[in-house]
Design an enzyme around this catalytic site. Structure first.
Site, PDB file in Angstrom:
ATOM      1  N   GLU A  24       1.596 -16.616 -13.251  1.00 54.28           N
ATOM      2  CA  GLU A  24       2.502 -16.631 -11.716  1.00 54.28           C
ATOM      3  C   GLU A  24       2.982 -17.989 -11.195  1.00 54.28           C
ATOM      4  O   GLU A  24       1.990 -18.868 -11.059  1.00 54.28           O
ATOM      5  CB  GLU A  24       1.323 -15.956 -10.913  1.00 54.28           C
ATOM      6  CG  GLU A  24       0.706 -14.482 -11.206  1.00 54.28           C
ATOM      7  CD  GLU A  24       1.811 -13.463 -11.285  1.00 54.28           C
ATOM      8  OE1 GLU A  24       1.924 -12.861 -12.356  1.00 54.28           O
ATOM      9  OE2 GLU A  24       2.159 -13.213 -10.129  1.00 54.28           O
ATOM     10  N   ARG A  59       9.788 -12.071 -15.114  1.00 53.45           N
ATOM     11  CA  ARG A  59       9.571 -10.821 -15.747  1.00 53.45           C
ATOM     12  C   ARG A  59      10.942  -9.801 -15.868  1.00 53.45           C
ATOM     13  O   ARG A  59      11.147  -9.209 -16.939  1.00 53.45           O
ATOM     14  CB  ARG A  59       8.530  -9.944 -15.088  1.00 53.45           C
ATOM     15  CG  ARG A  59       7.884  -8.898 -15.939  1.00 53.45           C
ATOM     16  CD  ARG A  59       6.693  -8.229 -15.222  1.00 53.45           C
ATOM     17  NE  ARG A  59       7.003  -7.686 -14.068  1.00 53.45           N
ATOM     18  CZ  ARG A  59       6.096  -7.034 -13.491  1.00 53.45           C
ATOM     19  NH1 ARG A  59       4.859  -6.645 -14.199  1.00 53.45           N
ATOM     20  NH2 ARG A  59       6.361  -6.529 -12.284  1.00 53.45           N
ATOM     21  N   ALA A 109       0.742  -1.252  -0.032  1.00 54.83           N
ATOM     22  CA  ALA A 109       0.048   0.106   0.036  1.00 54.83           C
ATOM     23  C   ALA A 109       0.887   1.387   0.036  1.00 54.83           C
ATOM     24  O   ALA A 109       0.503   2.285  -0.656  1.00 54.83           O
ATOM     25  CB  ALA A 109      -0.916   0.042   1.250  1.00 54.83           C
ATOM     26  N   TYR A 159       3.898   1.363  -1.284  1.00 53.34           N
ATOM     27  CA  TYR A 159       4.464   1.301  -2.534  1.00 53.34           C
ATOM     28  C   TYR A 159       3.416   1.857  -3.424  1.00 53.34           C
ATOM     29  O   TYR A 159       3.824   2.843  -4.233  1.00 53.34           O
ATOM     30  CB  TYR A 159       4.856   0.088  -3.003  1.00 53.34           C
ATOM     31  CG  TYR A 159       5.540   0.130  -4.097  1.00 53.34           C
ATOM     32  CD1 TYR A 159       6.799   0.329  -4.598  1.00 53.34           C
ATOM     33  CD2 TYR A 159       4.694  -0.157  -5.394  1.00 53.34           C
ATOM     34  CE1 TYR A 159       7.435   0.413  -5.867  1.00 53.34           C
ATOM     35  CE2 TYR A 159       5.237  -0.014  -6.716  1.00 53.34           C
ATOM     36  CZ  TYR A 159       6.686   0.084  -6.811  1.00 53.34           C
ATOM     37  OH  TYR A 159       7.266   0.041  -7.981  1.00 53.34           O
ATOM     38  N   LYS A 185      -6.128 -11.630  -8.856  1.00 51.68           N
ATOM     39  CA  LYS A 185      -4.724 -11.217  -9.101  1.00 51.68           C
ATOM     40  C   LYS A 185      -4.012 -11.851  -8.138  1.00 51.68           C
ATOM     41  O   LYS A 185      -3.981 -11.756  -7.084  1.00 51.68           O
ATOM     42  CB  LYS A 185      -4.901  -9.675  -9.223  1.00 51.68           C
ATOM     43  CG  LYS A 185      -3.340  -9.212  -9.356  1.00 51.68           C
ATOM     44  CD  LYS A 185      -3.376  -7.492  -9.626  1.00 51.68           C
ATOM     45  CE  LYS A 185      -2.171  -7.266  -9.912  1.00 51.68           C
ATOM     46  NZ  LYS A 185      -0.965  -7.347  -9.240  1.00 51.68           N
TER      47      LYS A 185
END
Ligand code: IVH
Length: 690
Positions: free
Chosen positions: A177, A141, A36, A38, A120
């Site tokens: 993921e 990634r 949060a 961030y 997510k």
């Protein structure tokens, strides 16, 4: 009123701060702040950029996805970039997202926009490349363009088929993921703790802060046999390069991937409109605590692939997708005490000790209070009832003080460092208090020693973070000079590593007894004296001894102070920090002691002649073959001045891809603009002239 100059300064700070947190999160799997916090930094950055579009920096966090990998794993360039997602925080944000899609595609108001909605997952994104239906490569990634090769590791991840059925196309990249189930994460941490206990050193138990870090730390192992012992799983959510697609909607392609054997989630649904998508969001939110993996929101994607294609991407995120984040989980509790922690750089951080309370399934006993301003904002005092929240999984924060009695005495920030009792100071315009104990404060010493030995400073091979911490805790080294007094007798019994290790380490140390003066001065860790400033100071004064002499005199002699301030690249803040450093008696003792062990060389200005010597150069856009720091260092070696902004005084602009306003301005002003290859040619030509 926020001026343009304030905004520019804040954007610069935000870029550095966010880059720091990106490195901790992506490279070291060890975040310091909550998700949060961030997000709040990113939002502040976006808000400032929206208000001052001309101030968007080349290195702005809004242009980047994650951090460029720097670890030991091989690098992989993604065939298609791995993008990030824009965030929404409310139902209105989701409605606006669909409105934007409609406007962009010029759809009629009654034209339905079907979406997919799915959790997510808070894991580590990975791209799996299949060629001729065989898995040939797995990559993380990274920064979205360049990731890390984890092909040997992926074999140990559940949910990743090695081959695809005959119906699959020749080239297909599946993206998703890698995560660790919550129960597996708890068991792993327990195992790590027990192993450390068995080895007799609980202090060194390396536990993971949350399942995401555990997944990242377990997958990104040079030695894949470590990954083999870690329970990792994969859930896909999309694809990269594909020779052909097995459908013309997001949901049809995903149905095909289900059939190819990839692990999926039953919580993915196709929704006819926003109302259905929001209903799925609420459904997933109620199931959140019971899911076997951590999730932090719901992702919506425009279902039609032809529309996705037309929508394209903006910045780092596709226009056709949105991450609808869950609000932070909150609870009430009592603030028991406010403790002060002294960071390794001397920064004092207040920490709230709380009556234990469960928030989102986790027992919370501490929360960050950030700084004195935050305590004042909350009017927080021990005994108060407070509202706390956990967003992400890292450090919870206090949102609100629920005790509002009047009148009351405010809690006051300590005037002395709780570790070394030196006075604490707050520089004008800064929010943080700092301990002035410099080289004597135990909390700061280890960090100073690590910095002194680090690559940019003395670069003593074999003397890294862990080694220095151990030597410090065992009383072998307290100050930099002690490093040069280490003996074989002290080292030999310490390690199973044996004599070769001890001899090599002592040799590496001895080689640094006549260090480069710039590295030496930078290594002292004087506030505001980075490598570039150290070079400026040495260029002006010639030796480190002379710098110490002038700085000492400047404490009482305004003329000496003016002499320091007048140096190009040095201003009042640097002068002040330098003078303070040498005025502190403990530092002085450490300095004199150190100079009995090492003799830094005099400064040699090794400027090479080049067409840019004496000129002012600006770098803008992305450099592809070198870092910005390297380019700057090259320019300085050629005797050029590097500036951050283009003006009539600029002689040359080196513009890489993504160069924006600066390149434009240069062209308007008629300043010469070259690309990176042109720059490399200048540097190479100068090397030839040596
Ligand atoms: S779609 C082109 N779907 O979240 C956009 N991403 O914050 C590709 N993530 O980099 C992402 N669950 O690693 C998508 N169901 C999901 C996701 C998901 C987690 C990650 C993904 C992405 C990051 C963005």
């Amino acid at each position: 009123m926020l001026t343009e100059a304030d905004a520019a300064a804040e954007l610069e700070r935000l870029a550095a701060e966010i880059a720091h947190h990106n490195r901790l999160y992506h490279d070291q799997d060890a975040p310091e702040i909550s998700d949060a916090d961030y997000d709040a930094l990113m939002q502040r950055n976006a808000a400032l950029e929206a208000r001052f579009p001309s101030l968007v920096r080349d290195d702005s966090p809004s242009r980047k996805v994650g951090a460029t990998p720097s670890g030991p794993l091989a690098k992989v360039r993604h065939a298609r970039p791995m993008l990030s997602l824009d965030n929404g925080f409310s139902d209105e944000d989701v409605e606006e997202f669909v409105q934007r899609v409609r406007r962009f595609l010029r759809l009629r108001d009654d034209e339905p926009v079907a979406l997919t909605a799915e959790p997510k997952i808070d894991g580590l994104s990975c791209s799996l490349r299949y060629e001729r239906r065989r898995l040939v490569q797995a990559a993380t990634r990274g920064d979205g363009t360049i990731g890390e090769d984890v092909t040997p590791n992926i074999a140990f991840v559940t949910g990743v088929p090695q081959t695809l059925p005959d119906t699959a196309p020749d080239i297909f990249e599946v993206r998703g993921e890698v995560y660790m189930a919550k129960s597996d994460f708890a068991a792993l941490n327990q195992r790590l703790l027990e192993a450390a206990r068995a080895a007799g050193d609980e202090r060194k138990a390396r536990q993971f802060a949350n399942p995401r870090n555990a997944a990242a730390g377990s997958l990104r192992q040079k030695d894949a046999s470590v990954t083999a012992t870690r329970p990792l799983r994969f859930i896909y959510h999309g694809w990269g390069e594909a020779a052909a697609l097995p459908g013309d909607t997001q949901s049809a392609v995903m149905d095909a991937l289900d059939a190819w054997g990839f692990a999926t989630t039953p919580l993915r649904v196709r929704c006819d409109d926003v109302a259905e998508a929001l209903a799925q969001y609420r459904r997933i939110e109620t199931l959140r605590a019971d899911l076997e993996y951590d999730i932090d929101g719901v992702v919506y994607k425009v279902d039609r692939l032809d529309w996705q294609e037309r929508l394209g991407q903006i910045g780092r995120a596709p226009r056709w997708a949105l991450a609808h984040k869950f609000p932070a989980q909150q609870a009430q509790t009592t603030l028991r005490a406010i403790d002060i922690q002294v960071g390794r750089t001397g920064k004092l951080t207040p920490v709230a000790r709380l009556e234990p309370v469960t928030v989102g399934g986790v027992v919370v006993t501490n929360a960050t209070l950030h700084n004195a301003d935050e305590i004042e904002r909350l009017g927080a005092r021990p005994g108060d009832r407070v509202l706390i929240q956990r967003a992400g999984d890292v450090i919870p924060q206090i949102v609100e003080n629920l005790t509002r009695e009047e009148p009351r005495d405010a809690w006051t920030f300590p005037t002395h460092c709780p570790v070394c009792d030196s006075t604490v100071e707050r520089e004008e315009g800064e929010v943080d208090y700092r301990c002035t104990g410099g080289l004597i404060c135990a909390a700061q010493r280890v960090e100073r020693l690590i910095h002194f030995c680090s690559r940019g400073a003395l670069d003593i091979r074999g003397l890294g973070l862990q080694q220095i911490e151990d030597f410090f805790h065992d009383g072998l080294i307290h100050a930099p000079a002690d490093i040069f007094r280490l003996t074989e007798e002290q080292l030999l019994p310490r390690k199973k590593k044996g004599d070769v290790w001890a001899a090599n380490l002592l040799q590496a140390i001895n080689e640094k007894r006549t260090p480069d003066p710039v590295r030496f001065l930078f290594g002292l860790g004087i506030r505001h004296v980075g490598a570039i400033t150290a070079r400026d100071l040495l260029r002006a004064f010639g030796t480190v001894e002379r710098i110490a002499e002038v700085a000492t005199a400047a404490n009482e002699d305004p003329q000496a102070r003016a002499e320091i301030e007048a140096i190009s690249g040095v201003g009042p803040a640097v002068a002040e920090a330098l003078i303070d450093f040498f005025a502190e008696p403990h530092n002085r003792v450490a300095w004199d002691d150190l100079l009995t062990e090492v003799q830094p060389l005099p400064f040699v200005n090794e400027v090479r002649q080049s067409e840019v010597s004496g000129k002012t150069v600006v770098f803008t856009g992305t450099l592809e073959t070198m870092s910005r720091d390297e380019a700057k260092a090259q320019a300085e070696q050629l005797g050029a001045r590097v500036s951050g902004s283009v003006s009539a005084k600029t002689d040359l602009v080196v513009a890489g891809p993504g160069a924006g306003s600066k390149e434009k301005k240069a062209k308007e002003l008629g300043v010469r603009v070259i690309d990176e290859a042109g720059w490399v040619a200048i540097v190479t030509a100068a090397a030839g002239s040596l």
